[in-house]
Design a protein around this motif. Structure first.
Motif, PDB file in Angstrom:
ATOM      1  N   TYR B 258       0.828  -1.208   0.000  1.00 12.82           N
ATOM      2  CA  TYR B 258       0.000   0.000   0.000  1.00 12.82           C
ATOM      3  C   TYR B 258       0.862   1.257   0.000  1.00 12.82           C
ATOM      4  O   TYR B 258       0.590   2.203  -0.746  1.00 12.82           O
ATOM      5  CB  TYR B 258      -0.930   0.010   1.220  1.00 12.82           C
ATOM      6  N   ALA B 259       1.917   1.257   0.834  1.00 13.44           N
ATOM      7  CA  ALA B 259       2.735   2.472   0.916  1.00 13.44           C
ATOM      8  C   ALA B 259       3.426   2.740  -0.417  1.00 13.44           C
ATOM      9  O   ALA B 259       3.512   3.892  -0.859  1.00 13.44           O
ATOM     10  CB  ALA B 259       3.755   2.328   2.039  1.00 13.44           C
ATOM     11  N   ILE B 260       3.901   1.679  -1.078  1.00 17.94           N
ATOM     12  CA  ILE B 260       4.523   1.857  -2.396  1.00 17.94           C
ATOM     13  C   ILE B 260       3.525   2.447  -3.373  1.00 17.94           C
ATOM     14  O   ILE B 260       3.814   3.411  -4.090  1.00 17.94           O
ATOM     15  CB  ILE B 260       5.080   0.498  -2.909  1.00 17.94           C
ATOM     16  N   CYS B 261       2.319   1.877  -3.389  1.00 19.40           N
ATOM     17  CA  CYS B 261       1.295   2.378  -4.314  1.00 19.40           C
ATOM     18  C   CYS B 261       1.005   3.838  -4.045  1.00 19.40           C
ATOM     19  O   CYS B 261       0.966   4.666  -4.947  1.00 19.40           O
ATOM     20  CB  CYS B 261      -0.010   1.623  -4.134  1.00 19.40           C
ATOM     21  N   ARG B 262       0.783   4.137  -2.757  1.00 17.47           N
ATOM     22  CA  ARG B 262       0.388   5.490  -2.391  1.00 17.47           C
ATOM     23  C   ARG B 262       1.454   6.495  -2.815  1.00 17.47           C
ATOM     24  O   ARG B 262       1.156   7.509  -3.436  1.00 17.47           O
ATOM     25  CB  ARG B 262       0.137   5.529  -0.882  1.00 17.47           C
ATOM     26  N   LEU B 263       2.708   6.173  -2.496  1.00 17.86           N
ATOM     27  CA  LEU B 263       3.757   7.140  -2.796  1.00 17.86           C
ATOM     28  C   LEU B 263       4.001   7.243  -4.292  1.00 17.86           C
ATOM     29  O   LEU B 263       4.098   8.334  -4.843  1.00 17.86           O
ATOM     30  CB  LEU B 263       5.049   6.752  -2.086  1.00 17.86           C
ATOM     31  N   PHE B 264       4.112   6.109  -4.951  1.00 17.68           N
ATOM     32  CA  PHE B 264       4.529   6.167  -6.353  1.00 17.68           C
ATOM     33  C   PHE B 264       3.401   6.578  -7.274  1.00 17.68           C
ATOM     34  O   PHE B 264       3.646   7.181  -8.308  1.00 17.68           O
ATOM     35  CB  PHE B 264       5.119   4.816  -6.789  1.00 17.68           C
ATOM     36  N   TYR B 265       2.155   6.261  -6.907  1.00 19.96           N
ATOM     37  CA  TYR B 265       1.077   6.675  -7.794  1.00 19.96           C
ATOM     38  C   TYR B 265       0.552   8.056  -7.447  1.00 19.96           C
ATOM     39  O   TYR B 265       0.344   8.890  -8.320  1.00 19.96           O
ATOM     40  CB  TYR B 265      -0.059   5.644  -7.770  1.00 19.96           C
ATOM     41  N   LYS B 483      -9.686   3.468  -9.263  1.00 19.89           N
ATOM     42  CA  LYS B 483      -9.741   4.839  -9.771  1.00 19.89           C
ATOM     43  C   LYS B 483      -8.660   5.699  -9.130  1.00 19.89           C
ATOM     44  O   LYS B 483      -8.143   6.625  -9.756  1.00 19.89           O
ATOM     45  CB  LYS B 483     -11.119   5.451  -9.473  1.00 19.89           C
ATOM     46  N   THR B 484      -8.327   5.385  -7.876  1.00 24.90           N
ATOM     47  CA  THR B 484      -7.288   6.148  -7.191  1.00 24.90           C
ATOM     48  C   THR B 484      -6.003   6.131  -7.983  1.00 24.90           C
ATOM     49  O   THR B 484      -5.316   7.132  -8.113  1.00 24.90           O
ATOM     50  CB  THR B 484      -7.030   5.532  -5.811  1.00 24.90           C
ATOM     51  N   PHE B 485      -5.684   4.963  -8.541  1.00 23.23           N
ATOM     52  CA  PHE B 485      -4.451   4.844  -9.315  1.00 23.23           C
ATOM     53  C   PHE B 485      -4.541   5.658 -10.587  1.00 23.23           C
ATOM     54  O   PHE B 485      -3.584   6.305 -10.986  1.00 23.23           O
ATOM     55  CB  PHE B 485      -4.205   3.377  -9.674  1.00 23.23           C
ATOM     56  N   THR B 489      -1.712  11.746  -9.466  1.00 26.29           N
ATOM     57  CA  THR B 489      -1.462  12.970  -8.713  1.00 26.29           C
ATOM     58  C   THR B 489      -2.628  13.948  -8.812  1.00 26.29           C
ATOM     59  O   THR B 489      -2.646  14.952  -8.129  1.00 26.29           O
ATOM     60  CB  THR B 489      -0.174  13.641  -9.208  1.00 26.29           C
ATOM     61  N   GLU B 490      -3.619  13.650  -9.683  1.00 25.87           N
ATOM     62  CA  GLU B 490      -4.812  14.503  -9.742  1.00 25.87           C
ATOM     63  C   GLU B 490      -5.489  14.580  -8.385  1.00 25.87           C
ATOM     64  O   GLU B 490      -6.050  15.605  -8.004  1.00 25.87           O
ATOM     65  CB  GLU B 490      -5.820  13.928 -10.754  1.00 25.87           C
ATOM     66  N   LEU B 491      -5.429  13.472  -7.666  1.00 28.69           N
ATOM     67  CA  LEU B 491      -6.043  13.396  -6.350  1.00 28.69           C
ATOM     68  C   LEU B 491      -5.522  14.524  -5.468  1.00 28.69           C
ATOM     69  O   LEU B 491      -6.292  15.214  -4.792  1.00 28.69           O
ATOM     70  CB  LEU B 491      -5.727  12.043  -5.731  1.00 28.69           C
ATOM     71  N   ALA B 492      -4.213  14.712  -5.510  1.00 31.28           N
ATOM     72  CA  ALA B 492      -3.599  15.758  -4.705  1.00 31.28           C
ATOM     73  C   ALA B 492      -4.175  17.112  -5.079  1.00 31.28           C
ATOM     74  O   ALA B 492      -4.491  17.936  -4.223  1.00 31.28           O
ATOM     75  CB  ALA B 492      -2.091  15.753  -4.927  1.00 31.28           C
ATOM     76  N   PHE B 493      -4.344  17.302  -6.372  1.00 28.54           N
ATOM     77  CA  PHE B 493      -4.869  18.569  -6.852  1.00 28.54           C
ATOM     78  C   PHE B 493      -6.254  18.817  -6.282  1.00 28.54           C
ATOM     79  O   PHE B 493      -6.572  19.905  -5.816  1.00 28.54           O
ATOM     80  CB  PHE B 493      -4.901  18.548  -8.384  1.00 28.54           C
ATOM     81  N   ARG B 494      -7.074  17.765  -6.287  1.00 28.35           N
ATOM     82  CA  ARG B 494      -8.443  17.925  -5.781  1.00 28.35           C
ATOM     83  C   ARG B 494      -8.431  18.236  -4.290  1.00 28.35           C
ATOM     84  O   ARG B 494      -9.171  19.099  -3.818  1.00 28.35           O
ATOM     85  CB  ARG B 494      -9.244  16.655  -6.046  1.00 28.35           C
ATOM     86  N   ILE B 495      -7.566  17.548  -3.551  1.00 30.39           N
ATOM     87  CA  ILE B 495      -7.523  17.792  -2.107  1.00 30.39           C
ATOM     88  C   ILE B 495      -7.082  19.216  -1.836  1.00 30.39           C
ATOM     89  O   ILE B 495      -7.704  19.945  -1.064  1.00 30.39           O
ATOM     90  CB  ILE B 495      -6.568  16.787  -1.436  1.00 30.39           C
TER      91      ILE B 495
END
Lengths: 150, 500, 112
Positions: B258-265, B483-485, B489-495
């Motif tokens: 999970y941590a790899i996915c979260r950081l790299f994606y 969808k998170t993947f 980095t769009e997710l960051a933009f939305r947050i």
């Protein structure tokens, strides 16, 4: 000098310890209570409070130290400290956010200020002090009582 | 996107359970079991509540202490998070059910539950946090608790394995911390969303590369990818069975994958190089794990090697990076959590009844322990990828995704590894549960009721797991996660736009 | 710059101790060295040229302080390091009790 007759170290160490241990404890409490104003805080204060206990243990032997704080007492204190910290955090949730500082903050540089931070500091000091003391006890006593589980 | 006040409870409830246990559990006999069940049930329930919320609002945000994210710590729940939360807490709940009986033979149950709850709090924390240093702290909470849990039996082998695990784990954490330091020095922020924004506006490629390597080594150690796997085959078998199930089932995934996915994606943004590295590591893990598993005679050690190989499958799916590949990887992650926990609990049941883990000393246990044998069979079939079981569908999807992405070589290796998986599973079943019952084991009985209940529930999930792929169910559970993947980095933009 | 390099050298020294030493206690010491190297590195990155200590008091102005955040974070990291070290020392003592040695070459029941 035999250990059986007289647990602990020599008379000089004992005398010095008797003189200094109160000061060490006081310094720990000072750091703890002024944690929100000056460098220090729960962890540093807790460590120094634990050190004063360790000091007693080294100089007078473990029985004397356990008169001040027994192992089960330390464990209970540890649990209480952790729960108090968690309770402060969760109480904030009732006011709107986890870890919310919901108490009035007061004036800067006053002793009674900064809302929940001193309470959290005291909780941390309980946890850290008791925890460090039990770590020390566990590492020192373990050799003598190999059957007892940690 | 909405704000939600329930998120910190994911960490708070297990922590409260741990400390209450430490305070009350020593004196009162029934308290540890009760608290354990209540807390895990509570977090599981919270997980389901969050699943509903995420389906409606996609992203949940919580600001600790009402400080807005770039300054304060944020907790973020999105599709992937809620997927992991449900997996972790489901397994934790069933494992606690199992431990109520199993752990009775150890003294001081309260210590076990305290450490278990701490580990659960750490894992939940790693999953929900949106702050990179906070992630490190939770990682260490879970890791330190797991070192102690591996050594819980305090016998020679347990201690040796725990020491090895502790040394390797500390090294891994150190690399993670070093990566955090580099990223903080580079971007001047610890919030993952903010960090992604800074990196998108232009970051130095070299430093991000350096940090990527450090994170890959650190989390790779936690996930036991192959060059960093040496601790796992010692640590997982030595722990008590419920802990083996937790470690193999969810810990390596929550802390590693999970941590790899979260950081790299979501933070760095996946690049071709990174996905190639993930693919390579995945393939190597898959092959080495499966080959080493074949020659094991210790039941739990065999399963531990199998974990390495199955994590390899997950990494391949994630490395492929197409929506189908991600979906398959997540589905396999869930399936692996279920069947590997089931198999470890099954091996624990065998050890509980017969007192041995050596396959050569067993045989014919199916007649004496029908339920254990049946559930283990279900888990094994899922692990080997036999059609009606859930494991088949996820492996099939991974292979299909590889073929669709044009990675034929990886697809072929995955199929070959799957056949070898079948071979070691057959070995385990043949020597363990089928064949002749040795004279020595004539008198054994099947395990107590709670252990049976927990194993049966896991076996049911194993069998019914394929239903998760039905379109309506998939929408609820898996699609949001994948969808998170895709959002990356769009997710960051939305947050961050929400915050400002 | 030299400080950063020295921190990295210290880190490598720790890793070397972990990899090459056979004594359990020395391995633990190696881990502690590496850990503290990372902590030092973190503190070093916080420094601003001519910066003063980030303590807020009535006498100092807020201008030109070094970055206070890494100090808080390093404190956390030190606490975690303490917990890990205590656990590892306890494990090493237990191992010594069971095997009568600190030598990892003689503590190898698990292999394969």
């Amino acid at each position: 000098m035999s250990r059986e007759r007289d647990p602990g170290m020599s008379l000089i160490v004992k005398t010095i310890t008797r003189l200094t241990v109160g000061l060490i404890l006081l310094f720990g409490i000072y750091l703890l209570l002024h944690g929100h104003l000056t460098p220090g805080g729960g962890f540093a204060g807790g460590v120094i409070i634990a050190l004063s206990l360790v000091h007693v243990m080294l100089a007078f032997g473990k029985d004397k130290a356990f008169e001040v704080l027994s192992v089960s007492g330390a464990k209970a204190l540890e649990g209480i400290g952790a729960l108090l910290f968690l309770a402060v955090a969760l109480l904030g949730l009732a006011w709107g956010a986890f870890f919310l500082n919901f108490v009035p903050k007061g004036e800067v540089f006053e002793l009674f200020s900064a809302g929940t931070i001193p309470v959290s500091n005291i909780a941390i000091a309980c946890k850290v002090g008791a925890g460090l003391f039990s770590i020390f006890v566990a590492l020192v006593i373990m050799k003598h009582e190999p059957t007892e589980k940690e | 996107m909405i704000h939600n006040d329930l998120i910190p409870l994911m960490v708070g409830v297990p922590l409260a359970g741990a400390f209450l246990n430490a305070l009350l559990g020593r004196k009162l006999k029934g308290v540890p079991d009760l608290l354990g069940i209540l807390c895990t049930m509570g977090t599981l329930f919270l997980g389901f509540v969050m699943l509903r919320l995420v389906n409606a609002h996609h992203v949940l945000l919580f600001e600790v202490g009402n400080w807005p994210p770039p300054i304060g710590i944020a907790m973020v729940v999105d599709g992937l998070t809620v997927f992991m939360l449900l997996t972790v807490n489901l397994i934790a709940f069933l494992v606690v059910l199992y431990s109520t009986n199993y752990m009775s033979r150890y003294t001081q149950k309260w210590q076990f539950y305290s450490l278990f709850m701490l580990m659960l709090a750490g894992m939940n924390g790693v999953i929900v946090t949106g702050d990179i240093f906070n992630l490190f702290v939770y990682l260490e909470i879970a890791a330190v608790a797991s070192y102690a849990l591996v050594a819980f039996g305090t016998e020679r082998q347990e201690l040796e394995a725990a020491f090895k695990y502790a040394v390797m784990g500390s090294l891994g954490s150190m690399f993670v911390l070093l990566g955090v330091v580099w990223m903080y020095a580079h971007t001047s922020t610890l919030n993952m969303a903010d960090m992604a924004m800074v990196l998108r506006d232009g970051g130095s490629g070299e430093i991000v590369l350096l940090a990527s390597v450090l994170f890959l080594v650190g989390f790779g150690l936690k996930a036991a990818l192959v060059p960093f796997h040496a601790w796992l085959p010692d640590a997982h078998p030595s722990a008590p069975a419920p802990i083996s199930a937790m470690l193999s089932g969810v810990l390596i995934k929550a802390l590693g994958v999970y941590a790899i996915c979260r950081l790299f994606y979501s933070v760095f943004g996946i690049t071709w190089e990174l996905s190639t590295i993930l693919l390579t590591l995945g393939t190597v893990s898959m092959c080495v794990g499966v080959l080493l598993a074949l020659k094991q005679w210790d039941m739990k050690r065999l399963l531990a090697y199998s974990s390495i190989s199955q994590v390899g499958y997950i990494m391949i799916g994630i490395g492929i990076g197409t929506p189908l590949g991600i979906l398959a990887a997540l589905f396999h992650l869930f399936n692996h959590s279920v069947f590997k926990s089931l198999l470890f609990l099954g091996s624990g049941a065998v050890e509980y009844a017969t007192g041995t883990r050596d396959l050569r000393k067993m045989g014919g246990l199916a007649r004496r322990m029908p339920l254990t044998a049946g559930t283990s069979m279900a888990g094994s079939m899922s692990l080997a990828g036999i059609p009606p079981f859930a494991g088949f569908w996820s492996k099939l999807l991974i292979v299909v995704a590889a073929v669709q992405a044009g990675l034929y070589g990886y697809a072929i290796i995955a199929i070959v590894a799957s056949i070898l998986t079948l071979a070691y599973v057959m070995k385990m079943m043949r020597y363990g549960f089928l064949g002749n019952l040795p004279e020595r084991l004539k008198g054994i009985k099947d395990v107590p009721a709670m252990m049976k209940l927990s194993m049966s529930l896991l076996a049911l999930i194993c069998i019914a797991g394929g239903l998760l792929l039905l379109p309506q169910v998939r929408e609820l559970f898996l699609t949001d996660a994948s969808k998170t993947f895709k959002a990356g980095t769009e997710l960051a933009f939305r947050i961050m736009s929400e915050v400002r | 710059m030299a400080v950063y390099v020295l921190c990295m050298v210290l880190f490598c020294v720790g890793i070397y101790a972990v990899v090459s030493k056979r004594n359990l206690i020395r391995i633990i010491i190696g881990i502690m060295i590496s850990e503290n190297a990372v902590n030092l590195f973190f503190i070093a990155t916080a420094y601003r040229i001519g910066g003063r200590s980030p303590i807020f008091s009535p006498l100092t102005d807020v201008q030109n302080m070094v970055d206070p955040l890494p100090h808080a974070l390093v404190l956390t990291a030190i606490v975690i390091g303490l917990a890990t070290t205590a656990l590892m020392v306890a494990l090493a003592m237990r191992l010594h009790e069971k095997y009568g040695t600190f030598d990892i070459a003689q503590i190898r029941e698990l292999r394969g």
